[in-house]
Design an enzyme around this catalytic site. Structure first.
Site, PDB file in Angstrom:
ATOM      1  N   ARG A 172      -0.844  -0.826   7.591  1.00  0.00           N
ATOM      2  CA  ARG A 172      -0.506  -0.967   6.085  1.00  0.00           C
ATOM      3  C   ARG A 172       1.079  -1.215   6.171  1.00  0.00           C
ATOM      4  O   ARG A 172       1.675  -1.925   5.208  1.00  0.00           O
ATOM      5  CB  ARG A 172      -0.929   0.181   5.078  1.00  0.00           C
TER       6      ARG A 172
ATOM      7  N   SER B  99       0.955  -1.148   0.267  1.00  0.00           N
ATOM      8  CA  SER B  99       0.029   0.133  -0.092  1.00  0.00           C
ATOM      9  C   SER B  99       0.995   1.268   0.000  1.00  0.00           C
ATOM     10  O   SER B  99       1.856   1.300   0.766  1.00  0.00           O
ATOM     11  CB  SER B  99      -0.996  -0.027   1.306  1.00  0.00           C
TER      12      SER B  99
ATOM     13  N   ARG C 177      -0.008  10.900   1.199  1.00  0.00           N
ATOM     14  CA  ARG C 177      -1.459  10.811   0.639  1.00  0.00           C
ATOM     15  C   ARG C 177      -2.565  11.383   1.456  1.00  0.00           C
ATOM     16  O   ARG C 177      -3.683  11.731   1.280  1.00  0.00           O
ATOM     17  CB  ARG C 177      -1.545   9.365   0.177  1.00  0.00           C
TER      18      ARG C 177
ATOM     19  N   ARG D 115     -13.055   6.840   0.066  1.00  0.00           N
ATOM     20  CA  ARG D 115     -12.390   8.072   0.618  1.00  0.00           C
ATOM     21  C   ARG D 115     -12.985   9.216  -0.321  1.00  0.00           C
ATOM     22  O   ARG D 115     -13.612   9.179  -1.159  1.00  0.00           O
ATOM     23  CB  ARG D 115     -10.806   7.961   0.197  1.00  0.00           C
TER      24      ARG D 115
ATOM     25  N   ASP E 296      10.839   4.069  -7.897  1.00  0.00           N
ATOM     26  CA  ASP E 296      11.648   5.474  -7.217  1.00  0.00           C
ATOM     27  C   ASP E 296      11.342   6.638  -7.861  1.00  0.00           C
ATOM     28  O   ASP E 296      10.318   7.452  -7.332  1.00  0.00           O
ATOM     29  CB  ASP E 296      13.163   5.058  -7.459  1.00  0.00           C
TER      30      ASP E 296
HETATM   31  N1  ATP Z   1       7.304   7.403  -7.659  1.00  0.00           N
HETATM   32  C1  ATP Z   1       6.699   8.076  -6.686  1.00  0.00           C
HETATM   33  N2  ATP Z   1       7.595   9.208  -6.084  1.00  0.00           N
HETATM   34  C2  ATP Z   1       6.882  10.003  -5.038  1.00  0.00           C
HETATM   35  N3  ATP Z   1       5.525   9.805  -4.731  1.00  0.00           N
HETATM   36  C3  ATP Z   1       4.691   8.819  -5.429  1.00  0.00           C
HETATM   37  C4  ATP Z   1       5.221   8.135  -6.516  1.00  0.00           C
HETATM   38  N4  ATP Z   1       4.625   7.235  -6.866  1.00  0.00           N
HETATM   39  C5  ATP Z   1       3.312   7.466  -6.364  1.00  0.00           C
HETATM   40  N5  ATP Z   1       3.512   8.546  -5.405  1.00  0.00           N
HETATM   41  C6  ATP Z   1       2.571   8.919  -4.380  1.00  0.00           C
HETATM   42  O1  ATP Z   1       2.471   8.054  -3.434  1.00  0.00           O
HETATM   43  C7  ATP Z   1       0.889   8.179  -2.898  1.00  0.00           C
HETATM   44  C8  ATP Z   1       0.599   6.787  -3.028  1.00  0.00           C
HETATM   45  O2  ATP Z   1       0.496   6.183  -4.223  1.00  0.00           O
HETATM   46  P1  ATP Z   1      -0.811   5.271  -4.845  1.00  0.00           P
HETATM   47  O3  ATP Z   1      -2.173   5.881  -4.079  1.00  0.00           O
HETATM   48  O4  ATP Z   1      -0.780   5.244  -6.058  1.00  0.00           O
HETATM   49  O5  ATP Z   1      -0.342   4.072  -4.027  1.00  0.00           O
HETATM   50  P2  ATP Z   1      -1.119   2.454  -4.162  1.00  0.00           P
HETATM   51  O6  ATP Z   1       0.132   1.673  -4.122  1.00  0.00           O
HETATM   52  O7  ATP Z   1      -2.086   2.473  -5.010  1.00  0.00           O
HETATM   53  O8  ATP Z   1      -1.583   2.427  -2.581  1.00  0.00           O
HETATM   54  P3  ATP Z   1      -2.836   1.561  -1.994  1.00  0.00           P
HETATM   55  O9  ATP Z   1      -2.467   0.096  -2.272  1.00  0.00           O
HETATM   56  O10 ATP Z   1      -2.959   1.914  -0.747  1.00  0.00           O
HETATM   57  O11 ATP Z   1      -4.298   1.793  -3.028  1.00  0.00           O
HETATM   58  C9  ATP Z   1       0.334   9.148  -3.673  1.00  0.00           C
HETATM   59  O12 ATP Z   1      -0.028  10.420  -2.864  1.00  0.00           O
HETATM   60  C10 ATP Z   1       1.128   9.399  -5.028  1.00  0.00           C
HETATM   61  O13 ATP Z   1       1.018  10.486  -5.554  1.00  0.00           O
HETATM   62  N1  LIG Z   2      -7.108  -8.972  -3.238  1.00  0.00           N
HETATM   63  C1  LIG Z   2      -7.592  -8.002  -3.695  1.00  0.00           C
HETATM   64  N2  LIG Z   2      -6.993  -6.794  -3.143  1.00  0.00           N
HETATM   65  C2  LIG Z   2      -7.234  -5.648  -3.819  1.00  0.00           C
HETATM   66  C3  LIG Z   2      -8.196  -5.532  -4.702  1.00  0.00           C
HETATM   67  N3  LIG Z   2      -8.805  -4.274  -4.640  1.00  0.00           N
HETATM   68  C4  LIG Z   2      -7.849  -3.550  -4.216  1.00  0.00           C
HETATM   69  N4  LIG Z   2      -6.903  -4.351  -3.442  1.00  0.00           N
HETATM   70  C5  LIG Z   2      -5.664  -3.889  -2.717  1.00  0.00           C
HETATM   71  O1  LIG Z   2      -5.994  -3.574  -1.607  1.00  0.00           O
HETATM   72  C6  LIG Z   2      -4.903  -2.668  -1.115  1.00  0.00           C
HETATM   73  C7  LIG Z   2      -5.787  -1.577  -0.332  1.00  0.00           C
HETATM   74  O2  LIG Z   2      -6.163  -0.691  -1.244  1.00  0.00           O
HETATM   75  P1  LIG Z   2      -6.991   0.670  -1.045  1.00  0.00           P
HETATM   76  O3  LIG Z   2      -7.707   1.042  -2.113  1.00  0.00           O
HETATM   77  O4  LIG Z   2      -7.710   0.603   0.298  1.00  0.00           O
HETATM   78  O5  LIG Z   2      -5.646   1.598  -0.666  1.00  0.00           O
HETATM   79  C8  LIG Z   2      -4.199  -2.531  -2.174  1.00  0.00           C
HETATM   80  O6  LIG Z   2      -2.987  -3.215  -2.014  1.00  0.00           O
HETATM   81  C9  LIG Z   2      -4.845  -2.897  -3.257  1.00  0.00           C
HETATM   82  O7  LIG Z   2      -4.218  -3.294  -4.356  1.00  0.00           O
HETATM   83  C10 LIG Z   2      -9.104  -6.700  -4.759  1.00  0.00           C
HETATM   84  O8  LIG Z   2     -10.188  -6.762  -5.572  1.00  0.00           O
HETATM   85  N5  LIG Z   2      -8.618  -7.798  -4.278  1.00  0.00           N
END
Ligand code: ATP
Ligand SMILES: Nc1nc2c(ncn2[C@@H]2O[C@H](COP(=O)(O)O)[C@@H](O)[C@H]2O)c(=O)[nH]1
Length: 410
Positions: free
Chosen positions: A288, A153, A277, A184, A312
């Site tokens: 997380r 995450s 974030r 959110r 990165d």
């Molecule tokens: N390469 C990077 N450098 C700096 N900040 C980044 C980078 N990539 C993403 N971010 C920032 O990091 C935060 C988390 O990114 P993002 O929400 O895309 O993560 P995620 O992996 O989808 O998280 P989750 O699994 O919780 O949904 C965001 O605020 C995003 O703008």
């Molecule tokens: N196994 C699954 N994981 C999922 C799915 N959709 C999202 N995700 C993962 O949950 C975490 C947290 O997400 P967030 O939106 O609450 O930040 C993140 O690692 C997602 O990849 C799903 O359908 N199945």
């Protein structure tokens, strides 16, 4: 005498197929006088598809007759049932599924599989304790594999996917997951997630509607079969953003996907991103981060993932992602698959030999007889229930008389 299935639409072209059901095997009422249904034998069972009509279209109901006990079975039927058509054929394929060919339907909707003894069906039979059959739509060619993107995450999965969808809006489609967590700010139901109640989601998981589901950071998340099919049916490449547990489930499912793990440059940076974030409470951030360590270890060491990318610098990681997906130097416009358009007529006959299925349609147009032949190669089927069955090779042989020289891949 055997029960002759006369090809869809009953045009009087009797087929001499190996899969005709010999007389006396089915109970009274299912003899040669009965039209409107198609039968296919796999192992000890006779599958009867159709059997009633609304005057225009035949039903897609399925009954199973067990030859060994002489009794009808009541199976649990999984998957999306095809929309009825004016006629259909049924042909056993590979001893574990039946091809249902719908007449007078578009190319995208004419090939369906009824799985009767595949690993998925056997697994569901164990789980449910009943006989199970499962529908899966057939897709021509290999298509593009769905892409599973996982990682801890806050690593930036969503950010990378958003960039990809923005640059390639008609190439990729996002699999909208279900979750029991609260939305959110700015998250839209049906776009970012299907926000749902736990009891409802648990019921739907029990009903087999999910490809995978997992408890992630204290909430239930899952990918419904429909979420993936919606994207595939729109002709797009499906992107799944799911956690490592979900990726493992998908890996062991019939969905043939590419798996990419996104790593943070360091845990300090991951924590910084999660905090910046600003969407989680301190307690949730701690949870997380704890889970991130296990995900990181598993992602890097289990061999589950085909590729690992370090996020990165965002732009560098994005370019590497595009390279993996063979998108460099491409635009959304030149990623489009060529559209295949053909129709199998209602009137056709069908035969099956050596995993090659011949579909023979005789049509009469403006007083002129024309004959056409399609060849269906089912030797390299991939995927299947609960998703689509890919790998169908469809060839048109335009002039029957000239034979296979005129073969053309559709
Ligand atoms: N390469 C990077 N450098 C700096 N900040 C980044 C980078 N990539 C993403 N971010 C920032 O990091 C935060 C988390 O990114 P993002 O929400 O895309 O993560 P995620 O992996 O989808 O998280 P989750 O699994 O919780 O949904 C965001 O605020 C995003 O703008
Ligand atoms: N196994 C699954 N994981 C999922 C799915 N959709 C999202 N995700 C993962 O949950 C975490 C947290 O997400 P967030 O939106 O609450 O930040 C993140 O690692 C997602 O990849 C799903 O359908 N199945």
């Amino acid at each position: 005498m055997s029960v002759k299935r006369k090809g869809c639409g009953d045009v009087g072209q009797e087929t001499d197929n190996l899969f005709d059901v010999p007389d006396g095997l089915l109970p009274a009422g299912y003899d040669s006088e009965s039209n409107g249904y198609q039968t296919a034998i796999v192992n000890d069972k006779i599958y009867v598809v159709g059997g009633s009509s609304d005057g225009e279209k035949l039903s897609m109901d399925v009954k199973i007759f067990d030859k060994s006990t002489g009794k009808w079975l009541i199976p649990t039927i999984l998957g999306t049932k095809p929309v009825p058509s004016k006629g259909h054929s049924a042909v056993p394929v590979n001893n574990d599924r039946i091809l249902i060919l719908k007449g007078d339907c578009s190319a995208a909707d004419c090939f369906w599989f009824l799985e009767v003894d595949t690993p998925y069906v056997r697994e569901q039979e164990k789980l449910l304790g009943t006989d199970v059959i499962a529908w899966s739509k057939g897709v021509a060619g290999d298509g593009s594999k769905p892409v599973v993107i996982s990682g801890p995450s806050g690593v930036g999965k969503g950010t990378l996917i958003a960039k990809l969808m923005k640059e390639f809006p008609t190439t990729f489609g996002f699999s909208v997951s279900h979750t029991t967590r609260a939305p959110r700010n700015k998250e839209i139901n049906g776009v970012h997630y299907h926000f749902t109640e736990r009891s409802i989601m648990e019921k739907e998981i029990r009903e087999g509607k999910f490809l995978e589901s997992a408890l992630v950071h204290g909430n239930l998340y899952g990918t419904s079969i429909e979420a993936v099919e919606t994207v595939t049916d729109a002709g797009k490449r499906c992107i799944l953003d799911i956690d490592v547990q979900g990726a493992r489930s998908v890996r062991s499912s019939s969905l043939d996907a590419s798996f990419i793990f996104i790593c943070p440059p360091s845990f300090e940076e991951l924590e910084k991103r999660l905090r910046a974030r600003g969407t989680e409470t301190e307690e949730q951030i701690q949870k997380r981060l704890r889970n991130a360590r296990a995900e990181f270890d598993e992602g890097k060491s289990s061999g589950l993932f085909d590729h690992i990318l370090v996020n990165d610098d965002l732009e560098t990681c994005y370019q590497n992602l595009k390279k993996l997906l063979a998108l460099n130097d491409r635009t959304d416009a030149n990623c489009q698959p060529t559209v295949k358009s053909f129709k199998i007529p209602v009137s056709h006959s069908i035969s099956n030999k050596d995993r090659k299925i011949l579909i023979h349609s005789g049509t009469s147009e403006l007083g002129k007889e024309s004959t056409s032949l399609f060849l269906l190669d089912v030797s390299s089927l991939k995927g299947g229930a609960p998703g689509r069955t890919r790998g169908l090779g469809i060839y048109a042989i335009n002039s029957y008389a000239e034979g296979l020289d005129d073969i053309k891949l559709l």
